[in-house]
Design a protein around this motif. Structure first.
Motif, PDB file in Angstrom:
ATOM      1  N   PRO A   8       0.783  -1.332  -0.301  1.00 44.65           N
ATOM      2  CA  PRO A   8       0.142   0.084   0.051  1.00 44.65           C
ATOM      3  C   PRO A   8       0.869   1.192  -0.030  1.00 44.65           C
ATOM      4  N   ALA A   9       0.281   2.379  -0.656  1.00 48.02           N
ATOM      5  CA  ALA A   9       1.076   3.518  -0.545  1.00 48.02           C
ATOM      6  C   ALA A   9       0.989   4.007   0.661  1.00 48.02           C
ATOM      7  N   TYR A  70       3.662   8.972  -5.131  1.00 54.13           N
ATOM      8  CA  TYR A  70       3.675   7.812  -4.261  1.00 54.13           C
ATOM      9  C   TYR A  70       4.917   6.725  -4.688  1.00 54.13           C
ATOM     10  N   LEU A  71       5.101   6.439  -6.185  1.00 53.10           N
ATOM     11  CA  LEU A  71       6.348   5.811  -6.665  1.00 53.10           C
ATOM     12  C   LEU A  71       7.483   6.665  -6.215  1.00 53.10           C
ATOM     13  N   ILE A  72       7.635   7.846  -6.209  1.00 58.55           N
ATOM     14  CA  ILE A  72       8.833   8.596  -6.017  1.00 58.55           C
ATOM     15  C   ILE A  72       9.059   8.315  -4.308  1.00 58.55           C
ATOM     16  N   GLY A  74       8.014   5.931  -2.467  1.00 57.35           N
ATOM     17  CA  GLY A  74       8.510   4.612  -2.142  1.00 57.35           C
ATOM     18  C   GLY A  74       9.954   4.197  -2.671  1.00 57.35           C
ATOM     19  N   ALA A  75      10.302   4.919  -3.665  1.00 59.26           N
ATOM     20  CA  ALA A  75      11.734   4.700  -4.339  1.00 59.26           C
ATOM     21  C   ALA A  75      12.786   5.259  -3.391  1.00 59.26           C
ATOM     22  N   SER A  76      12.526   6.435  -2.733  1.00 62.99           N
ATOM     23  CA  SER A  76      13.238   7.019  -1.829  1.00 62.99           C
ATOM     24  C   SER A  76      13.578   6.414  -0.622  1.00 62.99           C
ATOM     25  N   GLN A  77      12.638   5.489  -0.307  1.00 62.67           N
ATOM     26  CA  GLN A  77      12.806   4.492   0.918  1.00 62.67           C
ATOM     27  C   GLN A  77      13.391   3.215   0.348  1.00 62.67           C
ATOM     28  N   GLY A  78      13.852   3.170  -0.740  1.00 59.86           N
ATOM     29  CA  GLY A  78      14.453   1.753  -1.188  1.00 59.86           C
ATOM     30  C   GLY A  78      13.452   0.627  -1.499  1.00 59.86           C
TER      31      GLY A  78
END
Length: 102
Positions: A8-9, A70-72, A74-78
């Motif tokens: 989930p986002a 949301y994608l960004i 999530g990506a910033s948290q690996g």
């Protein structure tokens, strides 16, 4: 079965996510391909929220901006791995409040 994991986002304040996205775009770390027609047709034209000029009007079609942020986030948290392109595209002139690489 295909090896894709979905989670989930993380809900939260939209403005910090948008600011992070703008920062990535300004630094040439986020690119929008010309074939992303729906993104290009909706995100750059989003109106500002009259009550909060830092945010976009949530009554507008902001689905692609939310999904991208949301994608960004999530990506910033690996949580997401995104493959590199062969090289960055050439820089386009700054359009004022946003930079989009196509």
């Amino acid at each position: 079965a295909a090896g894709v994991r979905v989670s989930p986002a993380r809900k939260g304040a939209r403005v910090p996510r948008f600011e992070h996205l703008k920062s990535l775009m300004a630094n040439g770390e986020f690119f929008v391909a010309a074939r992303c027609r729906y993104w290009l047709a909706t995100v750059p034209a989003l109106p500002r929220d009259p009550r909060n000029p830092e945010d976009v009007d949530s009554s507008a079609n902001d689905h692609m901006l939310d999904a991208t942020s949301y994608l960004i986030a999530g990506a910033s948290q690996g949580a997401i791995h995104v493959s590199d392109f062969a090289g960055p595209p050439p820089r386009l002139p700054d359009t004022g409040n946003r930079v989009i690489f196509i």
